[in-house]
Design a protein around this motif. Structure first.
Motif, PDB file in Angstrom:
ATOM      1  N   PRO A 145      11.424 -21.256   3.387  1.00  0.00           N
ATOM      2  CA  PRO A 145      10.460 -22.242   3.879  1.00  0.00           C
ATOM      3  C   PRO A 145       9.065 -21.659   4.041  1.00  0.00           C
ATOM      4  N   HIS A 146       8.086 -22.538   4.088  1.00  0.00           N
ATOM      5  CA  HIS A 146       6.685 -22.126   4.140  1.00  0.00           C
ATOM      6  C   HIS A 146       6.286 -21.750   5.560  1.00  0.00           C
ATOM      7  N   TYR A 147       5.741 -20.534   5.693  1.00  0.00           N
ATOM      8  CA  TYR A 147       5.165 -20.072   6.956  1.00  0.00           C
ATOM      9  C   TYR A 147       3.934 -19.236   6.642  1.00  0.00           C
ATOM     10  N   GLY A 148       2.848 -19.522   7.346  1.00  0.00           N
ATOM     11  CA  GLY A 148       1.596 -18.802   7.147  1.00  0.00           C
ATOM     12  C   GLY A 148       0.798 -19.411   6.005  1.00  0.00           C
ATOM     13  N   ASN A 149      -0.521 -19.353   6.105  1.00  0.00           N
ATOM     14  CA  ASN A 149      -1.383 -19.908   5.069  1.00  0.00           C
ATOM     15  C   ASN A 149      -2.350 -18.881   4.478  1.00  0.00           C
ATOM     16  N   ALA A 150      -2.792 -17.942   5.285  1.00  0.00           N
ATOM     17  CA  ALA A 150      -3.646 -16.870   4.767  1.00  0.00           C
ATOM     18  C   ALA A 150      -2.749 -15.768   4.206  1.00  0.00           C
ATOM     19  N   GLY A 151      -3.346 -14.619   3.918  1.00  0.00           N
ATOM     20  CA  GLY A 151      -2.540 -13.471   3.532  1.00  0.00           C
ATOM     21  C   GLY A 151      -1.982 -13.527   2.122  1.00  0.00           C
ATOM     22  N   VAL A 152      -0.985 -12.688   1.895  1.00  0.00           N
ATOM     23  CA  VAL A 152      -0.443 -12.421   0.569  1.00  0.00           C
ATOM     24  C   VAL A 152       0.935 -13.051   0.431  1.00  0.00           C
ATOM     25  N   VAL A 153       1.134 -13.864  -0.572  1.00  0.00           N
ATOM     26  CA  VAL A 153       2.460 -14.413  -0.811  1.00  0.00           C
ATOM     27  C   VAL A 153       3.383 -13.274  -1.244  1.00  0.00           C
ATOM     28  N   GLU A 154       4.640 -13.368  -0.892  1.00  0.00           N
ATOM     29  CA  GLU A 154       5.578 -12.262  -1.145  1.00  0.00           C
ATOM     30  C   GLU A 154       5.580 -11.797  -2.599  1.00  0.00           C
ATOM     31  N   ALA A 155       5.520 -12.738  -3.539  1.00  0.00           N
ATOM     32  CA  ALA A 155       5.582 -12.381  -4.953  1.00  0.00           C
ATOM     33  C   ALA A 155       4.373 -11.591  -5.427  1.00  0.00           C
ATOM     34  N   GLU A 156       3.268 -11.620  -4.632  1.00  0.00           N
ATOM     35  CA  GLU A 156       2.052 -10.908  -5.026  1.00  0.00           C
ATOM     36  C   GLU A 156       1.924  -9.530  -4.387  1.00  0.00           C
ATOM     37  N   LEU A 157       2.872  -9.149  -3.553  1.00  0.00           N
ATOM     38  CA  LEU A 157       2.821  -7.831  -2.921  1.00  0.00           C
ATOM     39  C   LEU A 157       2.751  -6.694  -3.943  1.00  0.00           C
ATOM     40  N   PRO A 158       3.452  -6.763  -5.084  1.00  0.00           N
ATOM     41  CA  PRO A 158       3.350  -5.676  -6.066  1.00  0.00           C
ATOM     42  C   PRO A 158       1.949  -5.501  -6.647  1.00  0.00           C
ATOM     43  N   VAL A 159       1.088  -6.510  -6.487  1.00  0.00           N
ATOM     44  CA  VAL A 159      -0.303  -6.388  -6.916  1.00  0.00           C
ATOM     45  C   VAL A 159      -1.154  -5.818  -5.789  1.00  0.00           C
ATOM     46  N   PHE A 160      -1.010  -6.384  -4.589  1.00  0.00           N
ATOM     47  CA  PHE A 160      -1.882  -6.039  -3.475  1.00  0.00           C
ATOM     48  C   PHE A 160      -1.621  -4.636  -2.918  1.00  0.00           C
ATOM     49  N   VAL A 161      -0.378  -4.270  -2.732  1.00  0.00           N
ATOM     50  CA  VAL A 161      -0.064  -2.995  -2.086  1.00  0.00           C
ATOM     51  C   VAL A 161      -0.639  -1.803  -2.859  1.00  0.00           C
ATOM     52  N   PRO A 162      -0.418  -1.686  -4.172  1.00  0.00           N
ATOM     53  CA  PRO A 162      -1.001  -0.546  -4.893  1.00  0.00           C
ATOM     54  C   PRO A 162      -2.530  -0.547  -4.871  1.00  0.00           C
ATOM     55  N   LEU A 163      -3.160  -1.715  -4.967  1.00  0.00           N
ATOM     56  CA  LEU A 163      -4.620  -1.781  -4.948  1.00  0.00           C
ATOM     57  C   LEU A 163      -5.174  -1.290  -3.612  1.00  0.00           C
ATOM     58  N   LEU A 164      -4.531  -1.692  -2.519  1.00  0.00           N
ATOM     59  CA  LEU A 164      -4.986  -1.256  -1.202  1.00  0.00           C
ATOM     60  C   LEU A 164      -4.763   0.242  -1.012  1.00  0.00           C
ATOM     61  N   GLU A 165      -3.640   0.739  -1.513  1.00  0.00           N
ATOM     62  CA  GLU A 165      -3.365   2.178  -1.412  1.00  0.00           C
ATOM     63  C   GLU A 165      -4.393   2.972  -2.210  1.00  0.00           C
ATOM     64  N   GLN A 166      -4.711   2.522  -3.407  1.00  0.00           N
ATOM     65  CA  GLN A 166      -5.697   3.211  -4.241  1.00  0.00           C
ATOM     66  C   GLN A 166      -7.080   3.184  -3.598  1.00  0.00           C
ATOM     67  N   ALA A 167      -7.366   2.126  -2.836  1.00  0.00           N
ATOM     68  CA  ALA A 167      -8.675   2.000  -2.189  1.00  0.00           C
ATOM     69  C   ALA A 167      -8.837   2.974  -1.029  1.00  0.00           C
ATOM     70  N   GLY A 168      -7.714   3.415  -0.442  1.00  0.00           N
ATOM     71  CA  GLY A 168      -7.818   4.382   0.642  1.00  0.00           C
ATOM     72  C   GLY A 168      -6.990   4.092   1.869  1.00  0.00           C
ATOM     73  N   VAL A 169      -6.182   3.035   1.845  1.00  0.00           N
ATOM     74  CA  VAL A 169      -5.291   2.753   2.969  1.00  0.00           C
ATOM     75  C   VAL A 169      -4.278   3.891   3.106  1.00  0.00           C
ATOM     76  N   THR A 170      -3.984   4.283   4.361  1.00  0.00           N
ATOM     77  CA  THR A 170      -3.035   5.384   4.578  1.00  0.00           C
ATOM     78  C   THR A 170      -1.743   4.937   5.262  1.00  0.00           C
ATOM     79  N   SER A 171      -1.679   3.677   5.716  1.00  0.00           N
ATOM     80  CA  SER A 171      -0.457   3.146   6.328  1.00  0.00           C
ATOM     81  C   SER A 171      -0.548   1.634   6.345  1.00  0.00           C
ATOM     82  N   PHE A 172       0.611   0.983   6.481  1.00  0.00           N
ATOM     83  CA  PHE A 172       0.667  -0.482   6.485  1.00  0.00           C
ATOM     84  C   PHE A 172       1.345  -0.999   7.749  1.00  0.00           C
ATOM     85  N   HIS A 173       0.698  -1.949   8.400  1.00  0.00           N
ATOM     86  CA  HIS A 173       1.227  -2.659   9.564  1.00  0.00           C
ATOM     87  C   HIS A 173       1.580  -4.057   9.058  1.00  0.00           C
TER      88      HIS A 173
END
Length: 370
Positions: free
Chosen positions: A222-250
């Motif tokens: 079911p649908h929850y949340g409107n902002a943020g990253v849809v689950e299917a797009e995590l493989p795109v967002f996570v590597p990009l954020l890591e490459q940018a300089g993120v050192t941990s994820f909350h």
């Protein structure tokens, strides 16, 4: 018992004395009361406190790092927390509220024709047009301000910064709100650009500063949340954020829906259980070797210890439980689990207090005063 909870961990370049973190929380309290609340939580044994909603701009909501008074407040806050043997992180935040659009609702709020519960979805409806029509130069300038704010945060005594991946970062990331056709819109890589630029702005100025990212995940079916990253797009967002300089994820559920979804009570139809958002941690864990912090209804030490031992999370963030009992870590570590004031996730005085503009409190406080 639960020795794993009291073991040190390198959380994205920051050495934490244990695995318990106070999650970023809008307390809504007068400054002196807020200081004492956070001092008590630090004294209770958690490893790090994340101060929520630290504005990256000069004119954002809340105390500003750019003003003499605001900077002094944050310096005082970090000093008080450090004195209790606890580290402190600044959640760098940029609101996605359209101030001009908000003004048209002011008369209705003042005359009580619009309740605070009714106001929230009305403001959320304004987010999409605001994000979509924002000039690209303005978006780039706001992203750059994350770097400026991080420099000031470090000078004020913060040990780490967290980029608030909901709010403006999350709205740019979301296909529900972002209908742009330029470099900030369309494909997931483009919708990630604002967040990536914000992280890069920090890393460029502060090469060694640990950068946590609050990764807000939107769920469908079911649908929850409107902002943020849809689950299917995590493989795109996570590597990009890591490459940018993120050192941990909350990792948590995306906002811009009902607050009882992101702060779910025990009777929530979907997120009623312990560790209700940890399945998103599992997905992020599969995409990165960086430390992952989980959140969502965490209060039982045995359950949390099992999740860390299983490798699902490296740290556990909690807010309501540490408001109910700031000494939760110390009691758990010293074998006094029976003495804990356990959060029952009723949301009466915490979320209820916030919605009533009375500040975040707990039913245990009320019982103690009777």
């Amino acid at each position: 018992m639960y020795d794993i909870l009291n073991t040190p961990v390198n959380y994205g370049g920051l050495e934490l004395k244990n695995r318990v973190i106070f999650a970023p929380t809008t307390l809504g309290l007068p400054q002196e009361e807020q200081l004492e609340r956070l001092r008590a939580i630090a004294r209770g044994g958690c490893a790090m406190i994340i101060i929520g909603d630290v504005p990256v701009g000069k004119h954002g909501f809340g105390p500003s790092l750019y003003s003499k008074k605001g900077f002094a407040w944050y310096a005082r806050l970090t000093s008080a927390i450090h004195q209790e043997g606890c580290l402190v992180c600044a959640q760098l935040h940029q609101s996605d509220s359209n101030v001009k659009a908000m003004l048209k609702y002011v008369p209705g709020v003042l005359t009580k024709r619009i309740s605070m519960q009714e106001l929230r979805p009305l403001l959320n409806q304004e987010v999409g047009p605001y994000i979509t029509r924002m000039p690209a130069q303005k978006a780039a300038a706001i992203a750059e301000s994350f770097g400026e704010a991080a420099v000031l945060a470090q000078k004020a005594g913060f040990d780490m910064v967290q980029v608030h991946g909901d709010r403006m970062c999350g709205s740019f990331s979301s296909a529900i709100y972002n209908f742009r056709t330029d470099c900030y819109g369309g494909a997931p890589e483009n919708r990630a650009r604002f967040a990536v630029e914000a992280v890069r702005a920090i890393r460029r100025r502060l090469p060694d500063l640990p950068i946590d990212y609050k990764l807000a995940v939107r769920q469908e079916e079911p649908h929850y949340g409107n902002a943020g990253v849809v689950e299917a797009e995590l493989p795109v967002f996570v590597p990009l954020l890591e490459q940018a300089g993120v050192t941990s994820f909350h990792v948590t559920l995306a906002n811009h829906g009902s607050l009882t979804d992101t702060i779910p009570p025990a009777n929530h139809p979907y997120f009623r259980g312990q560790g209700c958002f940890l399945k998103y941690c599992d997905q992020v864990r599969a995409l990165t070797k960086l430390p992952v912090c989980g959140v969502g209804g965490l209060s039982d030490p045995a359950f949390i210890a099992d999740q860390i031992t299983a490798g699902r999370i490296d740290c556990a963030a909690m807010s309501r439980q540490l408001i109910a009992d700031p000494a939760w870590p110390e009691k758990v570590f010293s074998g006094r689990e029976q003495d804990i004031h356990r959060c029952v996730r009723c949301n009466k005085a915490c979320l209820g207090g916030m919605m009533a503009h009375q500040g975040v409190h707990c039913i245990y406080e009320r019982k103690a005063s009777v």
